[in-house]
Design a protein around this motif. Structure first.
Motif, PDB file in Angstrom:
ATOM      1  N   PHE A  50       0.835  -1.193   0.000  1.00 49.80           N
ATOM      2  CA  PHE A  50       0.000   0.000   0.000  1.00 49.80           C
ATOM      3  C   PHE A  50       0.875   1.249   0.000  1.00 49.80           C
ATOM      4  CE2 PHE A  50      -2.320  -3.317   2.261  1.00 49.80           C
ATOM      5  CZ  PHE A  50      -3.568  -3.288   1.637  1.00 49.80           C
ATOM      6  N   GLN A  51       0.529   2.205  -0.844  1.00 48.36           N
ATOM      7  CA  GLN A  51       1.237   3.481  -0.810  1.00 48.36           C
ATOM      8  C   GLN A  51       0.643   4.331   0.309  1.00 48.36           C
ATOM      9  OE1 GLN A  51       1.006   5.992  -4.291  1.00 48.36           O
ATOM     10  NE2 GLN A  51       2.649   7.329  -3.581  1.00 48.36           N
ATOM     11  N   VAL A  52       1.487   4.732   1.246  1.00 49.37           N
ATOM     12  CA  VAL A  52       1.055   5.538   2.383  1.00 49.37           C
ATOM     13  C   VAL A  52       2.067   6.652   2.613  1.00 49.37           C
ATOM     14  CG1 VAL A  52       0.692   5.544   4.889  1.00 49.37           C
ATOM     15  CG2 VAL A  52      -0.189   3.643   3.529  1.00 49.37           C
ATOM     16  N   ASP A  53       1.571   7.846   2.894  1.00 51.69           N
ATOM     17  CA  ASP A  53       2.425   8.960   3.307  1.00 51.69           C
ATOM     18  C   ASP A  53       2.324   9.056   4.829  1.00 51.69           C
ATOM     19  OD1 ASP A  53       3.683  11.363   3.891  1.00 51.69           O
ATOM     20  OD2 ASP A  53       2.924  12.382   2.109  1.00 51.69           O
ATOM     21  N   VAL A  54       3.363   8.630   5.523  1.00 55.34           N
ATOM     22  CA  VAL A  54       3.301   8.593   6.992  1.00 55.34           C
ATOM     23  C   VAL A  54       3.245  10.002   7.585  1.00 55.34           C
ATOM     24  CG1 VAL A  54       4.443   6.350   7.205  1.00 55.34           C
ATOM     25  CG2 VAL A  54       5.823   8.443   7.236  1.00 55.34           C
ATOM     26  N   ARG A  55       3.636  11.007   6.809  1.00 51.69           N
ATOM     27  CA  ARG A  55       3.608  12.382   7.327  1.00 51.69           C
ATOM     28  C   ARG A  55       2.171  12.884   7.460  1.00 51.69           C
ATOM     29  NH1 ARG A  55       7.493  14.681   2.746  1.00 51.69           N
ATOM     30  NH2 ARG A  55       5.892  13.503   1.633  1.00 51.69           N
ATOM     31  N   THR A  56       1.314  12.481   6.516  1.00 44.62           N
ATOM     32  CA  THR A  56      -0.063  12.982   6.502  1.00 44.62           C
ATOM     33  C   THR A  56      -1.102  11.908   6.849  1.00 44.62           C
ATOM     34  OG1 THR A  56      -0.359  12.429   4.167  1.00 44.62           O
ATOM     35  CG2 THR A  56       0.579  14.601   4.680  1.00 44.62           C
ATOM     36  N   GLY A  57      -0.712  10.647   6.716  1.00 44.97           N
ATOM     37  CA  GLY A  57      -1.659   9.550   6.929  1.00 44.97           C
ATOM     38  C   GLY A  57      -2.420   9.165   5.676  1.00 44.97           C
ATOM     39  N   GLU A  58      -2.159   9.853   4.575  1.00 46.62           N
ATOM     40  CA  GLU A  58      -2.852   9.537   3.329  1.00 46.62           C
ATOM     41  C   GLU A  58      -2.511   8.104   2.895  1.00 46.62           C
ATOM     42  OE1 GLU A  58      -3.335  11.219  -1.259  1.00 46.62           O
ATOM     43  OE2 GLU A  58      -1.983  12.248   0.143  1.00 46.62           O
ATOM     44  N   GLY A  59      -3.547   7.294   2.701  1.00 45.84           N
ATOM     45  CA  GLY A  59      -3.345   5.906   2.294  1.00 45.84           C
ATOM     46  C   GLY A  59      -3.736   4.901   3.360  1.00 45.84           C
ATOM     47  N   PHE A  60      -3.767   5.313   4.623  1.00 46.78           N
ATOM     48  CA  PHE A  60      -4.122   4.362   5.687  1.00 46.78           C
ATOM     49  C   PHE A  60      -5.569   3.880   5.564  1.00 46.78           C
ATOM     50  CE2 PHE A  60      -0.458   5.924   8.437  1.00 46.78           C
ATOM     51  CZ  PHE A  60       0.186   4.707   8.425  1.00 46.78           C
ATOM     52  N   SER A  61      -6.444   4.732   5.038  1.00 44.74           N
ATOM     53  CA  SER A  61      -7.845   4.321   4.887  1.00 44.74           C
ATOM     54  C   SER A  61      -7.981   3.164   3.906  1.00 44.74           C
ATOM     55  CB  SER A  61      -8.705   5.500   4.424  1.00 44.74           C
ATOM     56  OG  SER A  61      -8.250   5.990   3.174  1.00 44.74           O
ATOM     57  N   VAL A  62      -7.111   3.130   2.916  1.00 42.93           N
ATOM     58  CA  VAL A  62      -7.117   2.027   1.947  1.00 42.93           C
ATOM     59  C   VAL A  62      -6.646   0.740   2.624  1.00 42.93           C
ATOM     60  CG1 VAL A  62      -6.225   1.216  -0.281  1.00 42.93           C
ATOM     61  CG2 VAL A  62      -6.672   3.662   0.075  1.00 42.93           C
TER      62      VAL A  62
END
Length: 319
Positions: free
Chosen positions: A56-68
């Motif tokens: 999964f592609q996730v940006d740990v700085r913003t949390g974008e991708g965790f919902s996926v």
């Protein structure tokens, strides 16, 4: 009822992440495994070697991708956070990004949103949380970091210990060992020393900075043991563990170990003080660690530096 357990490796394309994923896939048939990556597409060599592992592609700085991850993988039983901005000089030059990357606010928030205590968070911290003014720091010693990297890691430890129910913080020393399936961009310590010494020219090494480097397979074994303990016991877990090897060594001693195994002349190793070089960042002088707690947990001593170097060099063709 599905009894399979789920483990998510955050930062799975990094050095430790790749070694951990490989090990988990080869030893844990009852685990569903997934990893996150920052770049749009993870390395193909890694995907080819890890069939059945979700990415999964996730940006740990913003949390974008965790919902996926939630929708496609579900709540993990174990999360291993290997994601970090770990080059101290880079952290010094961009402290905001260092703090946003190394303090896992979005990861912790995502896990708390499940509104239960069913996940164990294993977080990779660093020996650079210590000030570096004595030898063999214990976990209870005060954390007084001297650079932004160390400060960002202390902030992460504080966030996790104050807000999360079940966690293990591993204060890692230098991790060394064989190259990964998909070679990482950063230079690896033993490989770098082997390369520069093989050229037959004199090289400067610090004699007055001390660490307890840990062989990568010992770190992987530690994480695997923690995972197995959590799955079998499900008892409240709140631990801080110094994750280092059994030997306190300087860069000079590290280089001599490489030279000894390869047959390079010790005369190539020029012993200099760390203060003689401006690296653009303060570096703690002696952050060797007392690893009693680690040894007690594992029930065995980690690999000696001598043996770890030997095993690492056996994976590299001689020049």
């Amino acid at each position: 009822m599905d009894n399979r357990r789920r483990i998510l490796v955050v930062g799975g394309t990094g050095y430790l992440g790749q070694h951990l994923l490989q090990y988990l896939l080869s030893t844990s048939s009852s685990l569903d495994i997934a990893f996150t990556h920052h770049r749009p597409i993870p390395p193909q060599e890694l995907l080819d070697a890890l069939p059945c592992v979700k990415s999964f592609q996730v940006d740990v700085r913003t949390g974008e991708g965790f919902s996926v991850v939630s929708a496609s993988f579900g709540q993990p039983d174990i999360v291993v956070n290997c994601a970090a901005m770990s080059v101290p000089r880079a952290c010094e030059m961009d402290p905001d990004t260092a703090m946003a990357t190394n303090q896992p606010s979005s990861l912790v928030k995502w896990l708390l949103d499940f509104r239960n205590d069913n996940s164990l968070l294993i977080h990779l911290s660093t020996d650079q949380v210590y000030e570096g003014v004595k030898s063999f720091y214990k976990e209870e010693d005060e954390t007084i970091p001297v650079n932004i990297y160390g400060k960002s890691k202390v902030a992460a430890e504080k966030l996790i210990s104050e807000t999360f129910q079940n966690y293990v913080i591993l204060r890692s020393s230098i991790i060394y060992g064989p190259q990964t399936l998909s070679p990482v961009a950063r230079s690896l310590p033993i490989q770098w020393m082997d390369n520069v010494l093989s050229q037959g020219k004199e090289v400067d090494f610090f004699y007055d900075e001390y660490r307890c480097p840990i062989y990568v397979k010992d770190m992987v074994h530690t994480i695997s043991s923690l995972t197995n303990t959590w799955i079998s016991d499900r008892k409240k877990m709140q631990l801080v563990i110094n994750a280092g090897g059994p030997d306190r060594v300087s860069r000079v001693e590290m280089a001599k170990s490489v030279a000894l195994h390869r047959g390079y002349s010790f005369s190539l190793i020029k012993s200099v003080s760390a203060s003689s070089v401006n690296r653009g960042v303060l570096s703690p002088a002696d952050i060797s660690m007392d690893i009693t707690r680690l040894v007690e947990f594992l029930g065995t001593n980690p690999t000696s530096f001598h043996d770890g170097v030997k095993a690492t060099l056996e994976t590299i063709p001689s020049s």
